[in-house]
Design an enzyme around this catalytic site. Structure first.
Site: not given
Ligand SMILES: CC(=O)N[C@H]1[C@@H](OP(=O)(O)O)O[C@H](CO)[C@@H](O)[C@@H]1O
Ligand SMILES: [Mg+2]
Length: 545
Positions: A67, A272, A509
């Site tokens: 992504s 993506d 992530t």
């Molecule tokens: C605060 C933020 O933007 N978090 C993002 C990020 O997740 P995190 O769990 O916060 O790393 O990546 C995800 C996948 O792309 C998305 O769904 C989410 O909104």
């Molecule tokens: Mg994406």
């Protein structure tokens, strides 16, 4: 599992050893890591996808993408038969399987899992997996590794769809399994000439130098209602100073944009093409007015509410009103507080879930019309089958008794939205077409849209700590229950700020804890976020890794 299957698996998995010292986790949105570490994971997820295909008797999808992450990273996620995310029930197995230390333990885990899940491997049951990848250079060899995984299950086949957006792949899986017809153009159903306060007719799109930009560049000539200028569709480095994540977080113009674009409607997608944000360039600066996922959600909610108002309102186009459709919107704690207030004022039910499309999608599916969006631009609209069937019947009736009435048009518009929008997963390109159609319908400029409400100033920070898994949250991540005491400290800090709101959560992530703060002024939001970072250090300990 029979001998032949076991020996095929042992042989093929020995070619994809686990890299030492890495722990993989399925996370918010699949496995992600530096691309050179991922071959064994991707191979194993190929096996997992084939098993899921056998269990469900349906086509499964595998998308190779990281992504918005940098170009040297990559990742893999699984699309379930509906085109949505892999069932969360399988995530613990995905984690254990990805981390199995050697090929013998891998085969053992697999054997236990197929027994537990009643998956029959005997008799070579058919399995089909569709593969897609984004434009990352590492994608091609990872697709090969995934194929090896799929093909090491006897009876399974792999179909390579090449370079596609994530939502395209999810959509293909859904179409294959459900046999859905192709989209129609919503613009055709929208009365033209509603042009008071008319919007600029040109749209400029930042393609993040990725797959979405490439696809849009090809698609745009077929969109007769729109003039689109696509920038960053592949010449520069993917996601570097471009893309929806950059634009939303930094709030500055992406590469290739400048003062000459001031005032024009602009959009940005991610690597993506499953995220979408809009913006306009502030005159004489490199700053932007951001129109984020919350505002896209608000625009969609407003439009759908308007159509439902016409359907169920006093005007009589002789519609049989036997079905009361429920409408709900789903947000996460990252949604700007002003957007939540706006949506509540609009009279729609607002529900909060933890971060991640997998949670939001599930919740949105409980309504006849469920709209979900993350502030960062991930989201879509879901329609229940019952409501769609009811609309189809009403459409046929009204065709003969009051064709062209407002009620009939509202039915047609709702049906058209359900066909245009990608109901498998958030999709930049179909989302963008819907935004454009609604703005055209309302005769709104991006500025008028942006004035729906004013965002509360906010600040998002990330903190590297010794162990982010020590943070446990509840109530859609708005309350920390561990470490004990930190929530009381956050509350005490937040209470010092009028309209203050603040929460922390472990990222799914990245190896960080995220801090979000919002308050009446930017300075107050910044101060609140920084003081909570200090609390995170006190309770969890910064890490310099
Ligand atoms: C605060 C933020 O933007 N978090 C993002 C990020 O997740 P995190 O769990 O916060 O790393 O990546 C995800 C996948 O792309 C998305 O769904 C989410 O909104
Ligand atoms: Mg994406």
């Amino acid at each position: 599992m029979n001998q032949q299957q076991q020996s095929i698996l042992l042989k093929s998995s020995s070619r994809f050893p686990l890299p030492p010292g890495v722990k993989f986790s399925y996370g918010t949105s699949g496995f992600r890591a530096e691309a050179s570490l991922l071959e064994s994971t991707v191979f194993r997820v190929g096996i997992l996808a084939a098993l899921r295909s056998i269990q469900t008797g349906s086509v499964i999808g595998l998308m190779i993408t990281a992504s918005h992450n940098e170009v040297s990273d990559n990742g893999i996620k699984v699309a379930d038969p509906s085109g949505g995310m892999l069932t969360q029930r399988w995530e613990p197995f995905a984690d254990a399987f990805a981390n199995a230390p050697n090929h013998h333990s891998l085969v053992q885990l697999l054997d236990d899992f197929v027994k537990k899940e009643n998956i029959t491997l005997e008799g070579a049951p058919a399995a089909e997996v569709l593969l897609g990848r984004d434009t990352r250079p590492s994608g091609m060899s990872l697709v090969e590794a995934a194929k090896q995984g799929i093909l090491s299950i006897i009876g399974a086949s792999a179909t390579d769809m090449g370079v596609v957006t994530t939502p395209q792949l999810h959509w293909m899986v859904r179409v294959k399994n459900k046999g859905i017809e192709a989209s129609e153009c919503l613009l055709g159903y929208i009365p033209q000439g509603n042009s008071n306060n008319y919007m600029n007719d040109k749209l400029i799109v930042d393609g993040a130098d990725g797959v979405g930009g490439q696809k849009l560049e090809k698609l745009k000539s077929r969109l007769s209602y729109l003039t689109i200028d696509v920038r960053n569709y592949g010449d520069g480095v993917l996601n570097e100073g471009v893309g929806a994540d950059y634009v939303q977080k930094e709030k500055v113009v992406p590469r290739g944009f400048g003062p000459a674009d001031a005032g024009i409607r602009c959009a940005s997608l991610d690597g993506d093409a499953d995220r979408l944000v809009y913006f306009s360039v502030v005159p004489n600066s490199n700053k932007i007015d951001l129109v984020d996922g919350d505002k896209i959600l608000s625009l969609f909610a407003l439009f759908i509410k308007e159509q439902l108002g016409i359907l169920y309102g006093p005007e009589d186009g002789k519609l049989n009103k036997s079905y009361q459709a429920s409408l709900g919107v789903v947000q996460t704690a990252y949604a700007n507080g002003a957007s939540t207030d706006y949506l509540k004022q609009l009279g729609v039910e607002v529900v909060l879930t933890p971060t991640g499309v997998k949670y939001m999608h599930e919740k949105a599916a409980e309504f006849d019309i469920g709209i979900y969006f993350e502030a960062n631009g991930h989201g879509t609209i879901l329609f229940s089958n019952n409501f769609l069937s009811w609309l189809e019947i009403r459409n046929n009736e009204l065709l003969s008794i009051s064709k062209g009435s407002n009620q009939h048009n509202a039915v047609l518009r709702l049906l058209a939205v359900s066909k245009l929008i990608n109901q498998a997963v958030g999709d930049t390109l179909s989302g963008l077409l819907l935004v454009e159609a609604i703005l055209q319908h309302l005769g709104w400029s991006i500025h008028k849209w942006n004035e729906l409400y004013q965002d509360l100033p906010s600040r998002q920070l990330k903190v590297k700590v010794v162990d982010r898994t020590a943070v446990v949250t509840e109530n859609a991540e708005t309350v920390v229950v561990r470490p004990v005491g930190i929530q009381e400290s956050i509350d005490a800090e937040t209470a010092k700020y009028p309209r203050g709101r603040c929460f922390i959560r472990p990222s799914g992530t990245e190896d960080v804890v995220r801090v979000y703060a919002e308050a009446l002024t930017q300075e107050a939001a910044d101060n609140l976020a920084h003081s909570v970072v200090m609390l995170v250090d006190k309770y969890l300990g910064f890490s310099s890794r």
